[in-house]
Design an enzyme around this catalytic site. Sequence first.
Site, PDB file in Angstrom:
ATOM      1  N   LYS A  42       0.818  -1.217   0.000  1.00  0.00           N
ATOM      2  CA  LYS A  42       0.000   0.000   0.000  1.00  0.00           C
ATOM      3  C   LYS A  42       0.845   1.258   0.000  1.00  0.00           C
ATOM      4  O   LYS A  42       0.325   2.368  -0.052  1.00  0.00           O
ATOM      5  CB  LYS A  42      -0.913  -0.005   1.217  1.00  0.00           C
ATOM      6  CG  LYS A  42      -1.976  -1.075   1.052  1.00  0.00           C
ATOM      7  CD  LYS A  42      -2.688  -1.415   2.310  1.00  0.00           C
ATOM      8  CE  LYS A  42      -3.681  -2.527   2.049  1.00  0.00           C
ATOM      9  NZ  LYS A  42      -3.411  -3.763   2.762  1.00  0.00           N
TER      10      LYS A  42
ATOM     11  N   LYS B  50      -5.349 -13.880  -5.232  1.00  0.00           N
ATOM     12  CA  LYS B  50      -5.658 -14.467  -3.929  1.00  0.00           C
ATOM     13  C   LYS B  50      -7.062 -14.063  -3.495  1.00  0.00           C
ATOM     14  O   LYS B  50      -7.428 -12.891  -3.641  1.00  0.00           O
ATOM     15  CB  LYS B  50      -4.631 -13.935  -2.909  1.00  0.00           C
ATOM     16  CG  LYS B  50      -4.849 -14.443  -1.510  1.00  0.00           C
ATOM     17  CD  LYS B  50      -4.002 -13.692  -0.494  1.00  0.00           C
ATOM     18  CE  LYS B  50      -4.819 -12.650   0.231  1.00  0.00           C
ATOM     19  NZ  LYS B  50      -4.259 -12.119   1.455  1.00  0.00           N
TER      20      LYS B  50
ATOM     21  N   LYS C 155     -10.917 -10.143   0.918  1.00  0.00           N
ATOM     22  CA  LYS C 155     -11.991  -9.164   1.112  1.00  0.00           C
ATOM     23  C   LYS C 155     -11.660  -7.905   0.330  1.00  0.00           C
ATOM     24  O   LYS C 155     -12.517  -7.290  -0.297  1.00  0.00           O
ATOM     25  CB  LYS C 155     -12.127  -8.818   2.593  1.00  0.00           C
ATOM     26  CG  LYS C 155     -12.661  -9.963   3.427  1.00  0.00           C
ATOM     27  CD  LYS C 155     -12.222  -9.871   4.889  1.00  0.00           C
ATOM     28  CE  LYS C 155     -12.273 -11.227   5.552  1.00  0.00           C
ATOM     29  NZ  LYS C 155     -11.577 -11.294   6.836  1.00  0.00           N
TER      30      LYS C 155
END
Length: 323
Positions: free
Chosen positions: A113, A192, A195
Amino acid sequence: MPRILTGIQSSGSPHLGNILGAIRPALALSNAQQEPSFFFIADLHSLTTVRNPQELKKNTLEVAATWLACGLNPQKDYFYRQSHVPEVCEFTWYLNCFTPYPMLANAHSFKDKSANLANVNAGLFIYPVLMAADILLYEAEVVPVGKDQKQHLEITRDIAGAFNRQYGDILVIPEPLINEQVMVIPGTDGRKMSKSYNNYINIFDSEKDLRKKVMSIVTDSTPVEAPKNPDTCNVFQVYKHIAPPDEVESLRQAYLAGGLGYGKAKELLYEAVLQNFQKERILYQELMQDPAQIEKTLKQGEEKAREVALKVLNRVRKAMGYY
Ligand code: TYM
């Protein structure tokens, strides 16, 4: 028998990846031994992404119902919300002071990130330290997780080692347990299952939604009649973890032989999910009807967990010279 511990974030309802990668292996291990294990809902970790209180509450309830529907025994095991044993925050601070900055800067969870640093909060940066505190506070010896958590376990071991070098043998150094076969369950887009990618299969969805999700799995454009490679197909890669071994083998052969369309493979996967999780789906619906009972179960678990946490924390405080 070693002490088992693992946690799931409440940043959404748990998906098939969480269940196959962590919940089922952890419960299988735990249910095979008499000693209690530690299973928790990492609701402090989820604050790095979830800010809406109603959403946080709903997610927490869903994670709790998932654990219970999958077979967690709250009479035997410790089952609690991370936030309801607040000692973990104090312990995180101590551990922060033993965590070298570059170790956190190199963590995948942060690095992924860091291209957009303005959106990275300090919570996300010290995420692995809170995770270390989760594990070390309960003296866990074995931590069953998916492969994506491997680095976090290495960080935990490093922090515990640094602490022990300073103060003596205070903390128990844990071992990760990663099932090589279910290390990374792919999502509907082949990345992968996660969420955050919104590519996940929720096994507790209605039949209609579940079917729609399974049908949306991305496949290549090999024509129906051509042979296909099961090992590169997202549908097969999920199916092989869910269907009985003889059915997995016969689908593998059907891929290799040709003449099987991906639509048919998806139908088989959908049926396999319903079959495999039939019991859990019924239990989950029942549990979700009674949130007060789930709350009661968690409260009882939290009281017990807090006693264990305080014992360890008192030892830590004393060693450091605070008490
Ligand atoms: P979380 O909530 O992202 O995931 C929970 C568990 O599910 C596994 N998992 C997967 N396994 C296989 N395939 C996938 N696609 C997949 N996606 C997720 C994860 O590896 C994990 O085991 N930081 C942790 C939560 C946590 C924790 C802890 C875990 C907090 N403190 C202490 C163990 C011990 C996390 O975000 O997991």
